[in-house]
Design an enzyme around this catalytic site. Structure first.
Site, mmCIF file in Angstrom:
data_model
loop_
_atom_site.group_PDB
_atom_site.id
_atom_site.type_symbol
_atom_site.label_atom_id
_atom_site.label_comp_id
_atom_site.label_asym_id
_atom_site.label_seq_id
_atom_site.Cartn_x
_atom_site.Cartn_y
_atom_site.Cartn_z
ATOM 1 C CG HIS A 1 -2.108 -0.875 1.089
ATOM 2 N ND1 HIS A 1 -3.310 -0.620 1.686
ATOM 3 C CD2 HIS A 1 -2.282 -2.016 0.376
ATOM 4 C CE1 HIS A 1 -4.177 -1.576 1.369
ATOM 5 N NE2 HIS A 1 -3.572 -2.438 0.582
ATOM 6 C CE1 TYR B 1 -1.023 3.704 9.426
ATOM 7 C CE2 TYR B 1 0.021 2.785 7.465
ATOM 8 C CZ TYR B 1 -0.992 2.774 8.402
ATOM 9 O OH TYR B 1 -1.979 1.821 8.321
ATOM 10 N N PRO C 1 -4.132 0.562 18.890
ATOM 11 C CG PRO C 1 -5.927 -0.779 18.246
ATOM 12 C CD PRO C 1 -5.363 -0.046 19.413
ATOM 13 C CE LYS D 1 3.968 3.167 13.250
ATOM 14 N NZ LYS D 1 4.511 2.635 12.013
ATOM 15 C CE1 TYR E 1 -5.667 3.764 10.954
ATOM 16 C CE2 TYR E 1 -5.007 3.935 8.656
ATOM 17 C CZ TYR E 1 -4.859 3.371 9.909
ATOM 18 O OH TYR E 1 -3.907 2.403 10.116
HETATM 19 P P1 FAD Z 1 2.194 -11.637 21.614
HETATM 20 O O1 FAD Z 1 1.816 -11.673 20.187
HETATM 21 O O2 FAD Z 1 1.154 -11.325 22.616
HETATM 22 O O3 FAD Z 1 2.870 -13.023 21.942
HETATM 23 C C1 FAD Z 1 3.101 -13.464 23.246
HETATM 24 C C2 FAD Z 1 3.069 -14.977 23.280
HETATM 25 O O4 FAD Z 1 3.414 -15.414 24.579
HETATM 26 C C3 FAD Z 1 1.687 -15.533 22.975
HETATM 27 O O5 FAD Z 1 1.769 -16.534 21.995
HETATM 28 C C4 FAD Z 1 1.217 -16.056 24.316
HETATM 29 O O6 FAD Z 1 0.355 -17.172 24.173
HETATM 30 C C5 FAD Z 1 2.533 -16.438 24.966
HETATM 31 N N1 FAD Z 1 2.492 -16.468 26.425
HETATM 32 C C6 FAD Z 1 1.846 -15.643 27.277
HETATM 33 N N2 FAD Z 1 2.052 -16.013 28.541
HETATM 34 C C7 FAD Z 1 2.843 -17.100 28.511
HETATM 35 C C8 FAD Z 1 3.392 -17.932 29.497
HETATM 36 N N3 FAD Z 1 3.142 -17.732 30.794
HETATM 37 N N4 FAD Z 1 4.159 -18.966 29.113
HETATM 38 C C9 FAD Z 1 4.406 -19.198 27.798
HETATM 39 N N5 FAD Z 1 3.910 -18.437 26.818
HETATM 40 C C10 FAD Z 1 3.144 -17.395 27.162
HETATM 41 N N6 FAD Z 1 -1.588 -4.393 16.807
HETATM 42 C C11 FAD Z 1 -1.778 -3.684 15.714
HETATM 43 O O7 FAD Z 1 -0.844 -3.008 15.269
HETATM 44 N N7 FAD Z 1 -2.987 -3.715 15.061
HETATM 45 C C12 FAD Z 1 -4.040 -4.472 15.515
HETATM 46 O O8 FAD Z 1 -5.092 -4.498 14.907
HETATM 47 C C13 FAD Z 1 -3.869 -5.205 16.674
HETATM 48 N N8 FAD Z 1 -4.880 -5.953 17.174
HETATM 49 C C14 FAD Z 1 -4.675 -6.630 18.345
HETATM 50 C C15 FAD Z 1 -5.709 -7.365 18.906
HETATM 51 C C16 FAD Z 1 -5.542 -8.050 20.118
HETATM 52 C C17 FAD Z 1 -6.688 -8.835 20.710
HETATM 53 C C18 FAD Z 1 -4.282 -7.980 20.775
HETATM 54 C C19 FAD Z 1 -4.081 -8.688 22.101
HETATM 55 C C20 FAD Z 1 -3.234 -7.255 20.206
HETATM 56 C C21 FAD Z 1 -3.418 -6.571 18.993
HETATM 57 N N9 FAD Z 1 -2.391 -5.837 18.420
HETATM 58 C C22 FAD Z 1 -2.595 -5.137 17.295
HETATM 59 C C23 FAD Z 1 -1.073 -5.786 18.979
HETATM 60 C C24 FAD Z 1 -0.125 -6.781 18.310
HETATM 61 O O9 FAD Z 1 -0.830 -7.920 17.927
HETATM 62 C C25 FAD Z 1 0.972 -7.065 19.308
HETATM 63 O O10 FAD Z 1 1.695 -5.868 19.471
HETATM 64 C C26 FAD Z 1 1.908 -8.211 18.922
HETATM 65 O O11 FAD Z 1 1.229 -9.433 18.967
HETATM 66 C C27 FAD Z 1 3.121 -8.239 19.870
HETATM 67 O O12 FAD Z 1 3.839 -9.409 19.671
HETATM 68 P P2 FAD Z 1 4.554 -10.145 20.877
HETATM 69 O O13 FAD Z 1 5.221 -11.327 20.268
HETATM 70 O O14 FAD Z 1 5.382 -9.181 21.650
HETATM 71 O O15 FAD Z 1 3.378 -10.583 21.852
HETATM 72 C C1 DHB Z 2 -5.183 -2.953 10.918
HETATM 73 C C2 DHB Z 2 -5.080 -2.686 12.247
HETATM 74 C C3 DHB Z 2 -4.684 -1.441 12.647
HETATM 75 O O1 DHB Z 2 -4.564 -1.159 13.937
HETATM 76 C C4 DHB Z 2 -4.405 -0.443 11.738
HETATM 77 O O2 DHB Z 2 -4.049 0.774 12.171
HETATM 78 C C5 DHB Z 2 -4.506 -0.720 10.407
HETATM 79 C C6 DHB Z 2 -4.890 -1.987 9.992
HETATM 80 C C7 DHB Z 2 -5.617 -4.308 10.489
HETATM 81 O O3 DHB Z 2 -5.867 -5.136 11.363
HETATM 82 O O4 DHB Z 2 -5.718 -4.544 9.285
#
Ligand code: FAD
Ligand code: DHB
Length: 393
Positions: free
Chosen positions: A77, A387, A296, A300, A205
């Site tokens: 995009h 962005y 979100p 980021k 947005y």
């Molecule tokens: P996570 O992806 O949370 O990974 C952590 C892992 O650790 C998981 O697999 C979990 O199961 C595991 N874990 C937890 N506790 C334990 C334990 N005690 N022992 C072993 N394993 C464990 N960001 C955006 O930019 N746009 C979005 O639309 C967006 N939507 C989101 C929706 C939801 C519901 C959530 C929760 C987050 C969202 N985010 C979004 C944020 C983004 O997904 C996260 O920033 C990203 O997943 C961070 O990655 P991570 O690997 O640090 O953590």
């Molecule tokens: C999506 C999520 C976001 O938070 C965003 O800013 C743009 C796109 C997505 O899930 O596609």
């Protein structure tokens, strides 16, 4: 009965994007690691979350051998639309920064990483229970867990806490070690996934009197959309019809027609900004959501997690090559410079685009800000530069 023992250089708690990417990058540098995850492989590979990759994050995935499915399925995009007062305004990332973003679901990144780790013989433990860390302030920390009813102990040189916001690593740091910076927003996002062709080529947005809306996508046949709602909104109150008609209202503008289809997933995400400093305690390093989360709106979350991984993997490479621990000591400081800029951007996008209920004066200022950002090259460039992503290191 004593626990079954094993040893690795880097013990990683959590198989989200940060834990898997760290394990992958360490493997490429010849450093062994083990990833301990509480969920099943199927669960983490189907968890729908973020969807937008920054320019340099997509490049990093390609340069580390993860480009095949990303190139085939990712949607580049070169701009996005900001919709307010019923008028769309395009921010042209390519013209303003020479960069673009790629729409590619987080669960696809997770699938690519799991496949790459398994193909390389990497050790991933799924379904681990009672995961705990110990001895983090000593030179030989350990992860303990139970797998298939058997107690395990994994001795490590270093532990990476990649276990997300609700994990066990951050709380394992001693009381008083961390300073927490926190903001809770009085709204959340109702997110849907639908079998419907995206109604626009680029993300929209939308700032609307009824609240924020976002049109996004996962593929040419799958739409991903969000509506501002209460932080504790009851999804059951949102029938499919109600969701489509509210999206129709908030996204309306000339020439726009909303494509509808079968809604396959609905969920509510509360919104929060959070940073824990420092991101290290002895031999335990926090990575990604374990240390910081953003609302979100700026897309980021996952990108910031990968930013931390780049800093930590380079520092660990130097450490294990016997070139000193300065990189590890500087890890938190280096990450936090980028993290705070990302926090600022996510907070700014959130306050600019959501219905804030602060009163008429603030509403006028919000619209003036959107008018400025979309009408000025300096304003649009600020948005575009953040962005598409600030430099990774
Ligand atoms: P996570 O992806 O949370 O990974 C952590 C892992 O650790 C998981 O697999 C979990 O199961 C595991 N874990 C937890 N506790 C334990 C334990 N005690 N022992 C072993 N394993 C464990 N960001 C955006 O930019 N746009 C979005 O639309 C967006 N939507 C989101 C929706 C939801 C519901 C959530 C929760 C987050 C969202 N985010 C979004 C944020 C983004 O997904 C996260 O920033 C990203 O997943 C961070 O990655 P991570 O690997 O640090 O953590
Ligand atoms: C999506 C999520 C976001 O938070 C965003 O800013 C743009 C796109 C997505 O899930 O596609």
């Amino acid at each position: 009965m004593s626990a079954k023992s094993a040893r690795t250089r880097v013990g990683i708690v959590g198989a989200g994007p940060s834990g898997l990417m760290l394990s992958h990058m360490l493997h490429l540098a010849g450093i062994d690691s083990v990833v301990i995850e509480q969920r099943s492989r199927a669960y983490i590979e189907n968890r729908i979350r973020a969807g937008v990759l920054e320019h340099d994050v997509a490049e990093l995935l390609r340069s580390t051998g993860l480009g095949a499915r990303l190139n085939a399925l990712g949607l580049p995009h070169e701009g996005t639309q900001l919709l307010f007062a019923g008028q769309p305004h395009r921010i042209d990332f390519a013209a303003l920064t020479g960069k673009h973003v790629t729409v590619y679901g987080q669960h696809e990144v997770v699938r690519d990483l799991v496949a790459a780790r398994l193909e390389a013989g990497g050790e991933l433990v799924f379904g681990a229970e009672d995961v705990a860390v110990e001895g983090v302030q000593s030179g030989s920390p350990a992860i303990t867990y139970t797998s298939a009813g058997v107690a395990h102990r994994l001795d490590c040189d270093v532990i990476a806490g990649c276990d997300g916001f609700h994990g066990i690593c951050r709380p394992a740091m001693p009381a008083g070690h961390l300073k927490i910076f926190d903001r809770i927003y009085p709204f959340g996002w109702l997110g849907i996934l639908a079998d419907a062709a995206p109604s626009a080529e680029e993300l929209i947005y939308a700032n609307h009197e009824n609240g924020f809306a976002l049109l996004s996508m996962r593929s040419p046949t799958v739409s991903r959309m969000y509506l501002q709602c209460a932080p504790d909104e009851d999804v059951a109150l949102w029938s499919d019809d109600r969701i489509w008609s509210e999206l129709e209202v908030r996204l309306a503008h000339e020439g726009f027609a909303l494509h509808t289809g079968k809604i396959t997933q609905k969920s509510v995400t509360p919104m929060r900004s959070f940073v824990a400093e420092p991101m290290q305690c002895g031999r335990l390093f926090l990575v990604g959501d374990a240390a910081h989360i953003v609302p979100p709106t700026g897309a980021k979350g996952m990108n910031s997690a990968i930013g931390d991984v780049v800093v930590l993997s380079r520092a660990l490479e130097r450490f294990f090559a016997g070139r000193g621990s300065e990189g590890l000591e500087e890890y938190s400081k280096i990450c936090l410079r980028r993290i705070w800029k990302t926090q600022r951007f996510s907070w700014w996008m959130t306050t600019m685009l959501h219905r804030m209920d602060h009163g008429d004066f603030d509403r006028r200022v919000q619209l003036a800000e959107l008018d400025y950002v979309t009408g000025s090259v300096a304003g649009s460039t600020t948005l575009a530069e953040n962005y598409v992503g600030l430099p990774l290191t």
